[in-house]
Design an enzyme around this catalytic site. Structure first.
Site, PDB file in Angstrom:
ATOM      1  N   GLN A 102      13.277  39.428  43.668  1.00 40.36           N
ATOM      2  CA  GLN A 102      11.861  38.227  44.225  1.00 40.36           C
ATOM      3  C   GLN A 102      11.378  37.604  43.667  1.00 40.36           C
ATOM      4  OE1 GLN A 102       8.522  41.874  45.500  1.00 40.36           O
ATOM      5  NE2 GLN A 102      10.190  42.914  43.618  1.00 40.36           N
ATOM      6  N   HIS A 120      13.085  36.008  48.406  1.00 39.82           N
ATOM      7  CA  HIS A 120      11.507  35.541  48.009  1.00 39.82           C
ATOM      8  C   HIS A 120      12.890  33.569  47.836  1.00 39.82           C
ATOM      9  CE1 HIS A 120       8.835  38.728  47.363  1.00 39.82           C
ATOM     10  NE2 HIS A 120       9.277  39.007  48.660  1.00 39.82           N
ATOM     11  N   CYS A 152      12.081   9.504  52.256  1.00 37.28           N
ATOM     12  CA  CYS A 152      11.541   8.896  53.731  1.00 37.28           C
ATOM     13  C   CYS A 152       9.552   9.359  53.213  1.00 37.28           C
ATOM     14  CB  CYS A 152      11.390   9.851  54.563  1.00 37.28           C
ATOM     15  SG  CYS A 152      10.610  11.952  54.564  1.00 37.28           S
ATOM     16  N   GLU A 217       3.842  49.283  33.283  1.00 40.44           N
ATOM     17  CA  GLU A 217       3.108  50.655  34.053  1.00 40.44           C
ATOM     18  C   GLU A 217       3.629  51.196  35.090  1.00 40.44           C
ATOM     19  OE1 GLU A 217      -0.653  47.305  35.640  1.00 40.44           O
ATOM     20  OE2 GLU A 217      -0.577  47.605  33.417  1.00 40.44           O
TER      21      GLU A 217
HETATM   22  N1  APR Z   1       8.456  44.700  31.398  1.00 44.57           N
HETATM   23  C1  APR Z   1       8.564  45.301  32.442  1.00 44.57           C
HETATM   24  N2  APR Z   1       7.552  45.413  33.458  1.00 44.57           N
HETATM   25  C2  APR Z   1       6.964  44.493  33.130  1.00 44.57           C
HETATM   26  C3  APR Z   1       7.073  43.744  32.406  1.00 44.57           C
HETATM   27  C4  APR Z   1       7.705  43.590  31.233  1.00 44.57           C
HETATM   28  N3  APR Z   1       8.128  42.929  29.759  1.00 44.57           N
HETATM   29  N4  APR Z   1       5.796  42.950  31.957  1.00 44.57           N
HETATM   30  C5  APR Z   1       5.401  42.841  33.296  1.00 44.57           C
HETATM   31  N5  APR Z   1       6.025  43.787  33.868  1.00 44.57           N
HETATM   32  C6  APR Z   1       5.236  44.659  35.271  1.00 44.57           C
HETATM   33  C7  APR Z   1       3.822  44.738  35.423  1.00 44.57           C
HETATM   34  O1  APR Z   1       4.161  46.040  35.103  1.00 44.57           O
HETATM   35  C8  APR Z   1       3.712  44.339  36.657  1.00 44.57           C
HETATM   36  O2  APR Z   1       4.417  46.204  37.881  1.00 44.57           O
HETATM   37  O3  APR Z   1       6.416  43.822  36.097  1.00 44.57           O
HETATM   38  C9  APR Z   1       5.377  43.898  37.885  1.00 44.57           C
HETATM   39  C10 APR Z   1       4.781  42.096  37.945  1.00 44.57           C
HETATM   40  O4  APR Z   1       4.563  42.060  39.320  1.00 44.57           O
HETATM   41  P1  APR Z   1       3.820  41.293  39.796  1.00 44.57           P
HETATM   42  O5  APR Z   1       3.258  39.916  39.149  1.00 44.57           O
HETATM   43  O6  APR Z   1       3.214  41.834  41.428  1.00 44.57           O
HETATM   44  O7  APR Z   1       5.133  40.889  40.535  1.00 44.57           O
HETATM   45  P2  APR Z   1       6.236  40.994  41.750  1.00 44.57           P
HETATM   46  O8  APR Z   1       6.106  42.424  41.713  1.00 44.57           O
HETATM   47  O9  APR Z   1       7.803  40.624  41.302  1.00 44.57           O
HETATM   48  O10 APR Z   1       4.809  40.579  42.531  1.00 44.57           O
HETATM   49  C11 APR Z   1       5.812  40.377  44.235  1.00 44.57           C
HETATM   50  O11 APR Z   1       4.387  39.258  44.756  1.00 44.57           O
HETATM   51  O12 APR Z   1       3.233  36.640  44.803  1.00 44.57           O
HETATM   52  C12 APR Z   1       4.753  37.351  45.000  1.00 44.57           C
HETATM   53  O13 APR Z   1       5.940  35.554  45.561  1.00 44.57           O
HETATM   54  C13 APR Z   1       5.303  36.509  44.532  1.00 44.57           C
HETATM   55  O14 APR Z   1       7.811  37.314  44.525  1.00 44.57           O
HETATM   56  C14 APR Z   1       6.265  37.451  43.767  1.00 44.57           C
HETATM   57  C15 APR Z   1       5.549  39.228  45.036  1.00 44.57           C
END
Ligand code: APR
Length: 248
Positions: A102, A120, A152, A217
């Site tokens: 994503q 995405h 443009c 988490e």
């Molecule tokens: N290692 C593993 N997991 C992690 C780490 C890490 N170092 N740091 C953060 N996380 C986890 C968080 O706990 C969370 O569950 O990664 C996840 C990130 O979630 P989101 O921020 O919601 O990202 P994502 O799931 O990719 O979002 C999906 O939402 O807004 C849109 O288009 C955007 O592609 C994106 C989509």
């Protein structure tokens, strides 16, 4: 911590017929790119209803570009981390057949992953909303916002999927084909809150495939469909997991 679960996950991967990875923003956090949700998430600072929807972009591209420029400055500096490299290695070993991401940062490809499906889009390209010309983002100055098409003068938009926009049809089709064939899915660093991406693990689980989830988490997948939950940072867990696969 996690030792027995790690070994079980390594065994599952080793025995898999068609393993696929699904990654999200969490995998790039240790490359310095903020995630969207959770602590220090981008949506804490920027209200997604004002910054993430295509209608917000169309209404006020200069405002949305304020956030995008900040992200581009971060992405320019970002390097793949050990989690990206571990997934590339797993593909090289012939175990991982494809990777659906994503993320729009291109870090999987830079780490050496070959079969990457960008669900995405990719932030590396900007498209002119008036004439359709495409430009590498690194060639466009982002001093005045929104950046203008050199040909443009139209508004440039990153080739990424905003809320309210469709998933690129080819990526959608390929990702679901991969999910249909997949018997083990590695779900890494995603909150799995955004659809249709979050349907991919669901599809795998419903057809009897196993989900290995790596996240700091628990998510809503963890209780519902995850077979093995490996809690912690992707950049620590994935290299250890791949090492176990190689040793076993
Ligand atoms: N290692 C593993 N997991 C992690 C780490 C890490 N170092 N740091 C953060 N996380 C986890 C968080 O706990 C969370 O569950 O990664 C996840 C990130 O979630 P989101 O921020 O919601 O990202 P994502 O799931 O990719 O979002 C999906 O939402 O807004 C849109 O288009 C955007 O592609 C994106 C989509």
């Amino acid at each position: 911590m996690n030792d027995e679960k790690m070994r079980e996950a390594a065994r599952l991967l080793k025995r898999s017929r068609h393993a696929v990875a699904l990654t999200g923003a969490g995998i790039s956090v240790e490359s310095g790119i903020p995630a969207f949700r959770g602590a220090q998430g981008l949506w804490d600072r920027y209200d997604p209803s004002e910054y993430a929807h295509i209608s917000s972009f169309m209404r006020n591209p200069g405002k949305v570009w304020g956030m995008l420029r900040e992200l581009y400055r971060i992405m320019e500096q970002a390097q793949p981390n050990p989690a990206h490299h571990a997934l590339a290695r797993l593909e090289e070993l012939g175990i991982l057949k494809s990777l659906v991401t994503q993320n729009v940062d291109g870090l999987h490809q830079r780490a050496g992953s070959k079969r990457v499906i960008e669900f995405h889009g990719n932030g590396g390209t900007l498209i002119c909303l008036s004439c359709g010309m495409e430009y590498p983002a690194r060639d466009i100055r982002m001093d005045d916002l929104p950046p203008a098409c050199p040909r443009c003068g139209g508004v440039l938009k990153p080739q990424v999927v905003f809320f309210g926009e469709p998933i690129p049809p080819r990526a959608l089709e390929e990702a679901f084909e991969e999910a249909d064939q997949c018997d083990v899915m590695l779900v890494v660093g995603t909150s799995a809150q955004v659809y249709p991406a979050a349907d991919l693990p669901r599809r795998v689980a419903w057809s009897g495939g196993r989900i290995i989830e790596i996240n700091l988490e628990e998510t809503h997948l963890t209780q519902d469909m995850t077979h093995i939950f490996l809690q912690g940072s992707a950049s620590e867990i994935l290299p250890r997991l791949v090492e176990l696969v190689e040793k076993s």
